[in-house]
Motif scaffolding. Structure first.
Motif, PDB file in Angstrom:
ATOM      1  N   LEU A 141      -4.167  13.015  14.349  1.00  0.00           N
ATOM      2  CA  LEU A 141      -3.610  11.714  13.995  1.00  0.00           C
ATOM      3  C   LEU A 141      -3.852  11.383  12.530  1.00  0.00           C
ATOM      4  CD1 LEU A 141      -4.933   9.659  17.056  1.00  0.00           C
ATOM      5  CD2 LEU A 141      -2.646  10.630  16.791  1.00  0.00           C
ATOM      6  N   ILE A 142      -2.819  10.888  11.865  1.00  0.00           N
ATOM      7  CA  ILE A 142      -2.986  10.168  10.604  1.00  0.00           C
ATOM      8  C   ILE A 142      -3.094   8.696  10.972  1.00  0.00           C
ATOM      9  CG2 ILE A 142      -1.908   9.501   8.423  1.00  0.00           C
ATOM     10  CD1 ILE A 142      -0.506  12.197   8.372  1.00  0.00           C
ATOM     11  N   ILE A 143      -4.215   8.073  10.628  1.00  0.00           N
ATOM     12  CA  ILE A 143      -4.480   6.678  10.999  1.00  0.00           C
ATOM     13  C   ILE A 143      -4.416   5.815   9.749  1.00  0.00           C
ATOM     14  CG2 ILE A 143      -6.165   5.081  11.972  1.00  0.00           C
ATOM     15  CD1 ILE A 143      -7.155   7.303  13.771  1.00  0.00           C
ATOM     16  N   THR A 144      -3.527   4.832   9.780  1.00  0.00           N
ATOM     17  CA  THR A 144      -3.260   3.961   8.634  1.00  0.00           C
ATOM     18  C   THR A 144      -4.031   2.655   8.779  1.00  0.00           C
ATOM     19  OG1 THR A 144      -1.043   4.914   8.578  1.00  0.00           O
ATOM     20  CG2 THR A 144      -1.414   2.949   7.255  1.00  0.00           C
ATOM     21  N   PHE A 145      -4.664   2.205   7.696  1.00  0.00           N
ATOM     22  CA  PHE A 145      -5.584   1.072   7.753  1.00  0.00           C
ATOM     23  C   PHE A 145      -4.913  -0.298   7.709  1.00  0.00           C
ATOM     24  CE2 PHE A 145      -8.684   4.136   5.605  1.00  0.00           C
ATOM     25  CZ  PHE A 145      -9.292   4.475   6.803  1.00  0.00           C
ATOM     26  N   THR A 146      -3.793  -0.422   7.010  1.00  0.00           N
ATOM     27  CA  THR A 146      -3.106  -1.711   6.951  1.00  0.00           C
ATOM     28  C   THR A 146      -1.669  -1.493   6.503  1.00  0.00           C
ATOM     29  OG1 THR A 146      -3.312  -4.028   6.246  1.00  0.00           O
ATOM     30  CG2 THR A 146      -3.647  -2.358   4.550  1.00  0.00           C
ATOM     31  N   ASN A 147      -0.906  -2.576   6.440  1.00  0.00           N
ATOM     32  CA  ASN A 147       0.524  -2.522   6.175  1.00  0.00           C
ATOM     33  C   ASN A 147       0.857  -3.349   4.945  1.00  0.00           C
ATOM     34  OD1 ASN A 147       3.188  -1.861   6.627  1.00  0.00           O
ATOM     35  ND2 ASN A 147       3.445  -3.116   8.451  1.00  0.00           N
ATOM     36  N   ASN A 148       1.787  -2.857   4.136  1.00  0.00           N
ATOM     37  CA  ASN A 148       2.304  -3.686   3.048  1.00  0.00           C
ATOM     38  C   ASN A 148       3.195  -4.799   3.578  1.00  0.00           C
ATOM     39  OD1 ASN A 148       2.695  -3.803  -0.061  1.00  0.00           O
ATOM     40  ND2 ASN A 148       4.785  -3.936   0.718  1.00  0.00           N
ATOM     41  N   TRP A 149       3.781  -4.576   4.757  1.00  0.00           N
ATOM     42  CA  TRP A 149       4.788  -5.476   5.318  1.00  0.00           C
ATOM     43  C   TRP A 149       4.176  -6.381   6.382  1.00  0.00           C
ATOM     44  CZ3 TRP A 149       7.911  -4.712   1.659  1.00  0.00           C
ATOM     45  CH2 TRP A 149       8.135  -3.436   1.142  1.00  0.00           C
ATOM     46  N   VAL A 150       4.968  -7.314   6.857  1.00  0.00           N
ATOM     47  CA  VAL A 150       4.456  -8.316   7.788  1.00  0.00           C
ATOM     48  C   VAL A 150       4.129  -7.720   9.155  1.00  0.00           C
ATOM     49  CG1 VAL A 150       6.755  -8.990   8.625  1.00  0.00           C
ATOM     50  CG2 VAL A 150       4.877 -10.647   8.686  1.00  0.00           C
ATOM     51  N   GLY A 151       4.759  -6.598   9.504  1.00  0.00           N
ATOM     52  CA  GLY A 151       4.631  -6.061  10.841  1.00  0.00           C
ATOM     53  C   GLY A 151       3.199  -5.774  11.272  1.00  0.00           C
ATOM     54  N   TYR A 152       2.771  -6.405  12.343  1.00  0.00           N
ATOM     55  CA  TYR A 152       1.478  -6.192  12.982  1.00  0.00           C
ATOM     56  C   TYR A 152       0.290  -6.532  12.086  1.00  0.00           C
ATOM     57  CZ  TYR A 152       4.575  -4.341  16.424  1.00  0.00           C
ATOM     58  OH  TYR A 152       5.602  -4.235  17.328  1.00  0.00           O
ATOM     59  N   GLY A 153       0.508  -7.448  11.181  1.00  0.00           N
ATOM     60  CA  GLY A 153      -0.609  -8.024  10.443  1.00  0.00           C
ATOM     61  C   GLY A 153      -1.073  -7.175   9.281  1.00  0.00           C
ATOM     62  N   GLY A 154      -0.375  -7.223   8.180  1.00  0.00           N
ATOM     63  CA  GLY A 154      -0.720  -6.416   7.031  1.00  0.00           C
ATOM     64  C   GLY A 154      -1.418  -7.193   5.934  1.00  0.00           C
ATOM     65  N   ALA A 155      -1.150  -6.774   4.694  1.00  0.00           N
ATOM     66  CA  ALA A 155      -1.867  -7.291   3.535  1.00  0.00           C
ATOM     67  C   ALA A 155      -1.719  -8.799   3.366  1.00  0.00           C
ATOM     68  CB  ALA A 155      -1.358  -6.584   2.281  1.00  0.00           C
ATOM     69  N   ASP A 156      -0.559  -9.333   3.728  1.00  0.00           N
ATOM     70  CA  ASP A 156      -0.337 -10.760   3.473  1.00  0.00           C
ATOM     71  C   ASP A 156      -1.213 -11.663   4.331  1.00  0.00           C
ATOM     72  OD1 ASP A 156       1.450 -10.169   1.504  1.00  0.00           O
ATOM     73  OD2 ASP A 156       3.244 -10.589   2.677  1.00  0.00           O
ATOM     74  N   LEU A 157      -1.699 -11.162   5.462  1.00  0.00           N
ATOM     75  CA  LEU A 157      -2.660 -11.962   6.220  1.00  0.00           C
ATOM     76  C   LEU A 157      -3.955 -12.125   5.420  1.00  0.00           C
ATOM     77  CD1 LEU A 157      -2.463 -10.966  10.010  1.00  0.00           C
ATOM     78  CD2 LEU A 157      -1.723 -13.076   8.894  1.00  0.00           C
ATOM     79  N   TYR A 158      -4.407 -11.042   4.797  1.00  0.00           N
ATOM     80  CA  TYR A 158      -5.589 -11.142   3.930  1.00  0.00           C
ATOM     81  C   TYR A 158      -5.345 -12.139   2.807  1.00  0.00           C
ATOM     82  CZ  TYR A 158      -7.487  -6.771   5.986  1.00  0.00           C
ATOM     83  OH  TYR A 158      -7.982  -5.797   6.828  1.00  0.00           O
ATOM     84  N   VAL A 159      -4.166 -12.047   2.183  1.00  0.00           N
ATOM     85  CA  VAL A 159      -3.854 -12.928   1.057  1.00  0.00           C
ATOM     86  C   VAL A 159      -3.776 -14.385   1.506  1.00  0.00           C
ATOM     87  CG1 VAL A 159      -2.118 -13.502  -0.692  1.00  0.00           C
ATOM     88  CG2 VAL A 159      -2.668 -11.101  -0.223  1.00  0.00           C
ATOM     89  N   ASN A 160      -3.069 -14.637   2.603  1.00  0.00           N
ATOM     90  CA  ASN A 160      -2.880 -16.019   3.053  1.00  0.00           C
ATOM     91  C   ASN A 160      -4.192 -16.683   3.423  1.00  0.00           C
ATOM     92  OD1 ASN A 160      -0.112 -15.848   2.711  1.00  0.00           O
ATOM     93  ND2 ASN A 160       0.283 -15.247   4.831  1.00  0.00           N
ATOM     94  N   TRP A 161      -5.061 -15.946   4.127  1.00  0.00           N
ATOM     95  CA  TRP A 161      -6.298 -16.558   4.610  1.00  0.00           C
ATOM     96  C   TRP A 161      -7.394 -16.610   3.552  1.00  0.00           C
ATOM     97  CZ3 TRP A 161      -6.540 -19.538   8.629  1.00  0.00           C
ATOM     98  CH2 TRP A 161      -5.643 -19.362   9.687  1.00  0.00           C
ATOM     99  N   LEU A 162      -7.441 -15.625   2.662  1.00  0.00           N
ATOM    100  CA  LEU A 162      -8.574 -15.536   1.734  1.00  0.00           C
ATOM    101  C   LEU A 162      -8.238 -15.986   0.321  1.00  0.00           C
ATOM    102  CD1 LEU A 162     -10.076 -12.127   2.921  1.00  0.00           C
ATOM    103  CD2 LEU A 162     -10.764 -14.439   3.574  1.00  0.00           C
ATOM    104  N   ALA A 163      -6.956 -15.955  -0.056  1.00  0.00           N
ATOM    105  CA  ALA A 163      -6.569 -16.415  -1.393  1.00  0.00           C
ATOM    106  C   ALA A 163      -5.839 -17.745  -1.357  1.00  0.00           C
ATOM    107  CB  ALA A 163      -5.707 -15.358  -2.088  1.00  0.00           C
ATOM    108  N   GLY A 164      -5.183 -18.054  -0.240  1.00  0.00           N
ATOM    109  CA  GLY A 164      -4.576 -19.358  -0.062  1.00  0.00           C
ATOM    110  C   GLY A 164      -3.157 -19.469  -0.571  1.00  0.00           C
TER     111      GLY A 164
END
Length: 421
Positions: A141-164
């Motif tokens: 398996l190649i296991i991917t840690f996060t997504n650039n896109w909205v699908g299934y909770g990617g980078a923008d969740l980090y940005v929205n919650w931690l940067a505002g």
């Protein structure tokens, strides 16, 4: 459009690479069963390892272990040796009731204080089963840690919650609090599976770009800024500190940053090509030279990348563009001295797939690719919820068929499926 390969030769001519980096196997004594690199090839226990693989992001979303087992069994019978899947599934706390009621897989729950981990039967235990079932079928398996896109909770969740509010997408790559949170999650996943030879490689992010489908970029993430490249370097070094043995790759689409990028005419205007001018934020050549990026990956969707050019009667050739894109990445990998994998590719329409895929696959073989992975695997006869199960967004099992985004290749579509088997 000018030949991609011709421009690639020009673009690389001015680059200098350091002396050959230590191979993965030279850095440490890799345990038995772990795939590693040997120059531009992979090897397994001292023997060459080249593979046909595929993508199945939805495997950990399945709630039926029988369906997971059947899917991997079918893959193995078709000769698939590597499968790429998501190691992330995140939701907002406001979505928890929905996730619980629909039995949706989720690993992180975000709220105002950050995220909490779900290691339960609806959480990481499902990824645990995918890993164990893959091992049973000798699939890695190649296991991917996060997504650039909205699908299934990617980078923008980090940005929205931690940067505002008001923060741009590229804040994900530079904000120390966000990077720390990402690394905390990465550490959780790596420590959970770092002793398993079933992991082929860790992947930092799916399709990192300066922008996402929700948030714009700032002026700081511009061609030549190095924003993504420096993040790749920082995170690959971090993952290596946790795990000295498994390979690491980026998950990027493979966009170039050339001094003289390709151009094309559109609507009477000469357009600088996004895939070659650095606007995405990637610099494939520079990134592949990073010490802890063990092999290169890239994606290919010329139909959807160039909709303004791909129309009946135009001079744009989806097939030819793809052939040039394949050669450009192979040339870069040869110059850097690392393996290259075409990690995602697709064309819509069964006739297009049947006509184009044989040429693309042959070109990857002719240019010494170490692996080929199409997007995406299509499984039939799934039984979950009677063969019909909604996941999230538009993803669903319908009449026993796994999610179909137009690029999916099902096992009964033999004219295409036989290209890979």
């Amino acid at each position: 459009m000018r030949s991609v390969l011709a421009v690639s030769l020009f673009g690389l001519a001015g680059l200098t690479f350091a002396s050959p980096l230590q191979s993965h196997s030279e850095r440490s004594e890799v345990p038995s069963g772990f795939v590693t690199t040997n120059g531009t090839s992979f090897q397994l226990d001292g023997e060459p390892f080249a593979f046909v693989g595929t993508n199945s992001f939805w495997l950990p979303l399945l709630t039926s272990e029988d369906d997971v087992h059947m899917t991997l069994e079918t893959m193995a019978a078709a000769g698939v040796e590597v499968v790429r899947t998501w190691g992330f599934n995140a939701i907002n706390a406001s979505e928890l009731e929905f996730a619980t009621s629909t039995n949706l897989t989720y690993y992180q729950v975000w709220n105002s204080s950050g995220w909490t981990l779900n290691e339960g039967p609806q959480g990481l235990q499902r990824l645990d089963y995918v890993v164990s079932a893959a091992a049973m079928h000798d699939i890695r398996l190649i296991i991917t840690f996060t997504n650039n896109w909205v699908g299934y909770g990617g980078a923008d969740l980090y940005v929205n919650w931690l940067a505002g509010a008001g923060a741009t997408h590229d804040t994900f790559f530079t904000d120390p609090t966000i990077i720390s949170s990402y690394q905390q999650y990465v550490q959780t996943i790596v420590n959970r599976y770092k002793d398993s030879p079933t992991v082929f490689a860790w992947e930092l992010m799916n399709e990192a770009r300066c922008t996402s489908d929700l948030l714009a970029s700032s002026a700081a993430c511009h061609p030549g800024s190095g924003t993504l490249g420096l993040w790749y370097q920082q995170q690959s070094d971090y993952v290596r500190s946790l795990d000295p043995y498994h390979m690491i790759t980026t998950g990027g689409e493979g966009e170039f940053y050339w001094a003289q990028p390709d151009e094309y005419w559109y609507n009477g205007t000469l357009v600088s090509d996004y895939n070659f001018n650095g606007e995405a934020g990637e610099d494939f050549e520079w990134t592949l030279g990073l010490p802890n990026i063990d092999f290169g990956v890239y994606h290919m969707y010329p139909q959807t990348w160039y909709p303004e050019l791909d129309y009946p009667g135009s001079n744009f050739s989806v097939e030819e563009w793809g052939l040039d894109w394949i050669e450009a990445h192979a040339l870069t990998a040869q110059m850097v001295g690392k393996p290259i994998v075409i990690e995602e590719f697709g064309a819509t329409g069964l006739d297009n797939k049947t006509a184009i895929y044989p040429a693309w696959v042959q070109r990857t073989l002719d240019t010494n690719h170490a692996g080929i992975m199409w997007w995406q695997w299509g499984q039939l006869n799934l039984t979950e919820d009677g063969g019909n199960q909604a996941f999230k967004y538009t993803d669903a099992i319908v009449n026993g068929a796994s999610p179909n985004d137009g690029f999916t290749v099902y096992t009964n579509q033999t004219s295409v499926f036989d290209v890979f088997t």
